[in-house]
Write an enzyme that holds these catalytic residues in place. Structure first.
Site, mmCIF file in Angstrom:
data_model
loop_
_atom_site.group_PDB
_atom_site.id
_atom_site.type_symbol
_atom_site.label_atom_id
_atom_site.label_comp_id
_atom_site.label_asym_id
_atom_site.label_seq_id
_atom_site.Cartn_x
_atom_site.Cartn_y
_atom_site.Cartn_z
ATOM 1 N N GLU A 1 19.611 25.017 13.176
ATOM 2 C CA GLU A 1 18.905 24.945 11.883
ATOM 3 C C GLU A 1 18.531 26.326 11.349
ATOM 4 O O GLU A 1 17.414 26.533 10.873
ATOM 5 C CB GLU A 1 17.631 24.087 12.031
ATOM 6 C CG GLU A 1 17.948 22.667 12.445
ATOM 7 C CD GLU A 1 16.708 21.850 12.796
ATOM 8 O OE1 GLU A 1 16.677 20.672 12.442
ATOM 9 O OE2 GLU A 1 15.776 22.388 13.430
HETATM 10 C C1 TNX Z 1 15.440 18.704 15.325
HETATM 11 S S1 TNX Z 1 17.454 19.181 17.300
HETATM 12 C C2 TNX Z 1 15.217 19.939 15.892
HETATM 13 C C3 TNX Z 1 13.867 20.293 16.359
HETATM 14 C C4 TNX Z 1 12.866 19.233 16.005
HETATM 15 C C5 TNX Z 1 13.445 17.874 16.254
HETATM 16 C C6 TNX Z 1 12.475 16.773 16.023
HETATM 17 C C7 TNX Z 1 17.200 20.552 17.029
HETATM 18 C C8 TNX Z 1 18.136 21.397 17.693
HETATM 19 N N1 TNX Z 1 16.194 20.862 16.219
HETATM 20 O O1 TNX Z 1 13.496 21.524 15.831
HETATM 21 O O2 TNX Z 1 11.732 19.423 16.788
HETATM 22 O O3 TNX Z 1 14.551 17.701 15.422
HETATM 23 O O4 TNX Z 1 13.002 15.541 16.371
#
Ligand code: TNX
Length: 552
Positions: free
Chosen positions: A367
């Site tokens: 992300e």
């Molecule tokens: C996605 S999965 C994220 C996390 C969040 C999570 C909450 C991922 C690699 N990143 O930053 O905490 O969703 O479900």
């Protein structure tokens, strides 16, 4: 398989010794020797009737069919082994490592039985009723984590090529005992196991759980408890998500404000915290004693507000943002064009690598919407080489498969958007699919904790998938295994953690350990129901899913 390979010499030696002992007992007058087995029961009851005995055998036998994760092969023997106060746990060879495994087993059993079982080197005569843990003359086909458990009326033999297998065998043994073995108070027996044999080894070498200690901080004791829960189900990788926008959770001596400032808060303005290096080392050592490898994650270049708030020079504009305690993602980025960014990363990874015996460093990489694509590429390529320079292998969330990866870099799949890139590059993968393995997702709309962006995950949803179904051309040999992820935006206490883990974590453990063939929800839910009695005995705060026919 050749008979002598399956039943190496020591079994015959041991059988012979047991026989000698039986003859000895039979030849002695009753008051000159130890009382016969049944009289050693701590309940000092009269002999149970045959009917009671067969009922007890049936109950204990059920435990053999209720094991989670399901072993590769189980052959119930239909009889009973009785653990008495006179038993000893023998180890062969009497290395420190096997003695420590024996002691962990003895501690558990002594706690709930009130016995004082001892761990002794296996030398001379092994008396009837004892437990032998041995790596001598084991069948190498069982592999590094496999074991064979042979329980007769007279003895428990646990044999494995490696100590890890002995440890997993002791976890199986624990599940064969009545649920009261998990209680914190001691109770009268009788303490009986079903007889039979278990020949077992895992399908995948990677059976993990991720704990997010960044959104909320969890104390060392809580992490140890988490490790114990994992060990119970033969999980072997603890991935610690040590940094994120909301918190930096490990002291880095060359950059102390990362923890001091960056670790001072948590989501919702809850109290922060961080591990000193000694505390982190304590977690690593505790995990190792349960055959669990710790994988530390420092998430970058996004998910870095806590670091950016701690050192202004890490920001492109030289200004530190405020600490952040919300739950948005994708707004922060390290300054990819500044050399000091790489100096910091090099220092952080060097210090963490020195404290981490396992071969992996996780660099996050997910992300990173606040980092431009070209900057992201340069950044990930450079950080992989920093990891390699510290003698470790890189793991990243699958997002990083967009760029060039080193051959040994491992992709952790969570939204399955980069499967094609991963396949083309031939990287090894760990499956943590959000709609199946994100244990921070609610069970259903009424679950008080958790998020639901990936949907609801009832117990059945969390169990009914297989990494093999998702191959998308990824060779099974490139699938390292599975990992459950527990993000902690909404979780503040160990009880919150327990509630989200149970009953789903054992399902992920089974997907990682047990043969895919024959896995079936209808059969699994019955085994899970029986585990509920154990969790009650442990005092776990678990979700009483209506999908499971609980036995209480
Ligand atoms: C996605 S999965 C994220 C996390 C969040 C999570 C909450 C991922 C690699 N990143 O930053 O905490 O969703 O479900």
């Amino acid at each position: 398989m050749r008979k002598d390979a399956r039943h190496p010499n020591w079994i015959w030696r041991f059988a012979f010794l047991v026989l000698c002992q039986l003859i000895l007992i039979a030849c002695q007058t009753p008051d000159a020797t130890k009382p016969p087995l049944k009289d050693q029961s701590p309940m000092k009851k009269t002999n149970p009737s045959e009917e009671q005995e067969s009922e007890a055998a049936a109950q204990a036998g059920a435990a053999m069919n209720n094991l989670i994760p399901k072993p590769a092969e189980v052959k119930p023997g239909g009889d009973l082994f009785t653990l008495t106060a006179a038993a000893n746990i023998y180890v062969d060879p009497a290395t420190d490592e096997l003695t420590a495994i024996g002691q962990t087993l003895a501690d558990r059993l002594n706690h709930s039985t009130g016995f004082h079982l001892r761990v002794l080197p296996a030398a001379g005569i092994l008396e009837k009723g004892s437990i032998l843990l041995t790596t001598s003359a084991a069948d190498a086909d069982l592999g590094d984590e496999g074991y064979e458990l042979d329980i007769s009326k007279d003895a428990v033999l646990l044999v494995a090529p490696q100590p890890a297998g002995i440890f997993y065998g002791t976890q199986t043994l624990r599940q064969l005992l009545p649920p009261a073995v998990e209680a914190s108070a001691s109770r009268p027996g009788p303490w009986q196991f079903a007889t039979g044999t278990v020949r077992d080894h895992p399908r995948f070498g990677w059976r993990g759980t991720m704990l997010d200690v960044a959104r909320h901080f969890f104390q060392v004791e809580d992490v140890k408890h988490f490790i114990d829960l994992m060990a119970h189900y033969k999980l072997n990788r603890l991935h610690l998500h040590l940094s994120d926008d909301q918190g930096w959770r490990i002291m880095i001596h060359s950059w102390p404000d990362l923890a001091r400032i960056g670790g001072s808060k948590a989501v919702n303005d809850d109290p922060g915290g961080y591990y000193t290096q000694a505390e982190y080392a304590e977690i690593v050592a505790y995990a190792a004693s349960r055959y669990i490898t710790v994988i530390p994650e420092i998430d970058m270049p996004g998910h870095t507000n806590a670091a950016l708030a701690s050192y202004p020079q890490l920001n492109c504009d030289g200004k530190a943002p405020d600490l952040y305690t919300g739950i948005e993602v994708g707004f922060s980025s390290l300054c990819v064009g500044k050399e000091i960014t790489y100096q910091m990363i090099d220092d952080v990874l060097r210090e963490i690598a020195a404290l981490t015996p396992g071969p992996y460093l996780h660099i996050g990489g997910d992300e990173a919407s606040a980092t431009g694509p070209e900057e992201y590429r340069l950044f990930i390529e450079r950080v992989q080489s920093i990891v390699a320079a510290h003698g470790k292998q890189t793991i990243g969330w699958e997002d990083f498969a967009r760029v060039d990866l080193l051959p040994g870099s491992i992709a952790q799949v969570w939204h399955a958007q980069q499967l094609e890139a991963i396949r083309q590059k031939g990287q090894k993968v760990i499956f943590s699919l959000a709609p199946k393995a994100y244990l921070d997702m609610k069970y259903d709309a009424s679950t008080p904790l958790g998020l639901n962006w990936a949907g609801y995950i009832e117990v059945e949803d969390g169990y009914t998938w297989d990494p093999g179904d998702l191959l998308s051309g990824i060779a099974e040999s490139n699938i390292l295994g599975v990992e459950a992820a527990l993000w902690s935006e909404t979780l503040r206490t160990p009880e919150d953690i327990e509630y989200m883990l149970f009953p789903r974590l054992p399902g992920i453990a089974e997907i990682g350990w047990s043969p895919a063939k024959g896995r079936d929800w209808e059969e699994y839910r019955l085994r899970l129901a029986a585990q509920g009695l154990r969790w009650e005995a442990m005092g776990l705060n678990f979700y009483r899913s209506p999908q499971v026919p609980w036995e209480f």
